[in-house]
Design a protein around this motif. Structure first.
Motif, PDB file in Angstrom:
ATOM      1  N   GLU A   1       0.830  -1.207   0.000  1.00 27.04           N
ATOM      2  CA  GLU A   1       0.000   0.000   0.000  1.00 27.04           C
ATOM      3  C   GLU A   1       0.862   1.255   0.000  1.00 27.04           C
ATOM      4  O   GLU A   1       0.579   2.225  -0.712  1.00 27.04           O
ATOM      5  N   GLU A   2       1.922   1.254   0.819  1.00 28.68           N
ATOM      6  CA  GLU A   2       2.814   2.405   0.873  1.00 28.68           C
ATOM      7  C   GLU A   2       3.527   2.590  -0.474  1.00 28.68           C
ATOM      8  O   GLU A   2       3.653   3.715  -0.965  1.00 28.68           O
ATOM      9  N   HIS A   3       3.974   1.493  -1.054  1.00 30.02           N
ATOM     10  CA  HIS A   3       4.648   1.565  -2.350  1.00 30.02           C
ATOM     11  C   HIS A   3       3.705   2.149  -3.408  1.00 30.02           C
ATOM     12  O   HIS A   3       4.102   2.992  -4.216  1.00 30.02           O
ATOM     13  N   SER A   4       2.464   1.732  -3.378  1.00 32.04           N
ATOM     14  CA  SER A   4       1.471   2.256  -4.316  1.00 32.04           C
ATOM     15  C   SER A   4       1.276   3.756  -4.116  1.00 32.04           C
ATOM     16  O   SER A   4       1.163   4.522  -5.082  1.00 32.04           O
ATOM     17  N   ARG A   5       1.250   4.198  -2.865  1.00 33.49           N
ATOM     18  CA  ARG A   5       1.088   5.619  -2.562  1.00 33.49           C
ATOM     19  C   ARG A   5       2.277   6.421  -3.086  1.00 33.49           C
ATOM     20  O   ARG A   5       2.104   7.476  -3.706  1.00 33.49           O
ATOM     21  N   PHE A   6       3.495   5.920  -2.848  1.00 34.56           N
ATOM     22  CA  PHE A   6       4.684   6.598  -3.369  1.00 34.56           C
ATOM     23  C   PHE A   6       4.659   6.642  -4.895  1.00 34.56           C
ATOM     24  O   PHE A   6       4.962   7.673  -5.496  1.00 34.56           O
ATOM     25  N   THR A   7       4.281   5.534  -5.521  1.00 33.79           N
ATOM     26  CA  THR A   7       4.239   5.480  -6.982  1.00 33.79           C
ATOM     27  C   THR A   7       3.262   6.508  -7.535  1.00 33.79           C
ATOM     28  O   THR A   7       3.571   7.235  -8.487  1.00 33.79           O
TER      29      THR A   7
END
Length: 167
Positions: free
Chosen positions: A94-100
């Motif tokens: 989820e965090e990776h998706s937010r950063f992306t």
């Protein structure tokens, strides 16, 4: 190898993939002494004296935070260590998706990746800065990103030339 070549080899990566900054800073840095403060000052003066297009190339040389290069293991050693220090190498899906998503929006708006000196920051601090800065004007964000590049340079130099807290 000449002293100039050695200086460029040693400090050419301080400004991400931009050895021309060290090339232009050599005369001033060599005459001032190779302390972290003197080298930082010379590098930053060379960077600030560059054209906006040259500074933009420096900004564009930086990787996205937690982006494709990080996932593929293709960051410079300095960038990898910096991102890992903030936990960006251990993001949840989820965090990776937010950063992306933020990286995509930011790059589309400004034309360069989000840049922040991550040392001492958490991923939450970085996300908060990301969300705050995304509303900046292009001019304001260009200046902010340039200032962050200079902070990153200071931190990198301090790790290379310990004992000089004036950088």
């Amino acid at each position: 190898m000449s002293e100039r070549d050695d200086f460029i080899r040693r400090f050419g990566g301080i400004f991400e993939h931009s050895p021309w900054v060290a090339e232009r800073a050599y005369d001033r840095a060599a005459s001032s002494g190779l302390t972290a403060g003197n080298v930082h000052s010379a590098l930053c003066n060379a960077f600030r004296a560059a054209s906006p297009a040259e500074r933009l190339r420096v900004l564009r040389a930086h990787p996205n935070l937690a982006g494709k290069l990080a996932v593929a293991g293709e960051l410079t050693a300095a960038s990898k260590a910096e991102q890992a220090s903030a936990g960006l190498d251990r993001l949840s899906p989820e965090e990776h998706s937010r950063f992306t998503g933020l990286n995509t929006t930011y790059t589309k708006k400004f034309g360069f990746p989000f840049i922040i000196a991550v040392k001492g920051l958490t991923k939450e601090d970085i996300l908060a800065a990301f969300e705050r800065r995304i509303d900046n004007s292009k001019e304001e964000e260009f200046e902010t990103a340039c200032a962050e590049v200079e902070r990153i340079a200071r931190l990198r130099l301090r790790s290379m030339l310990p004992g000089d807290d004036n950088a």
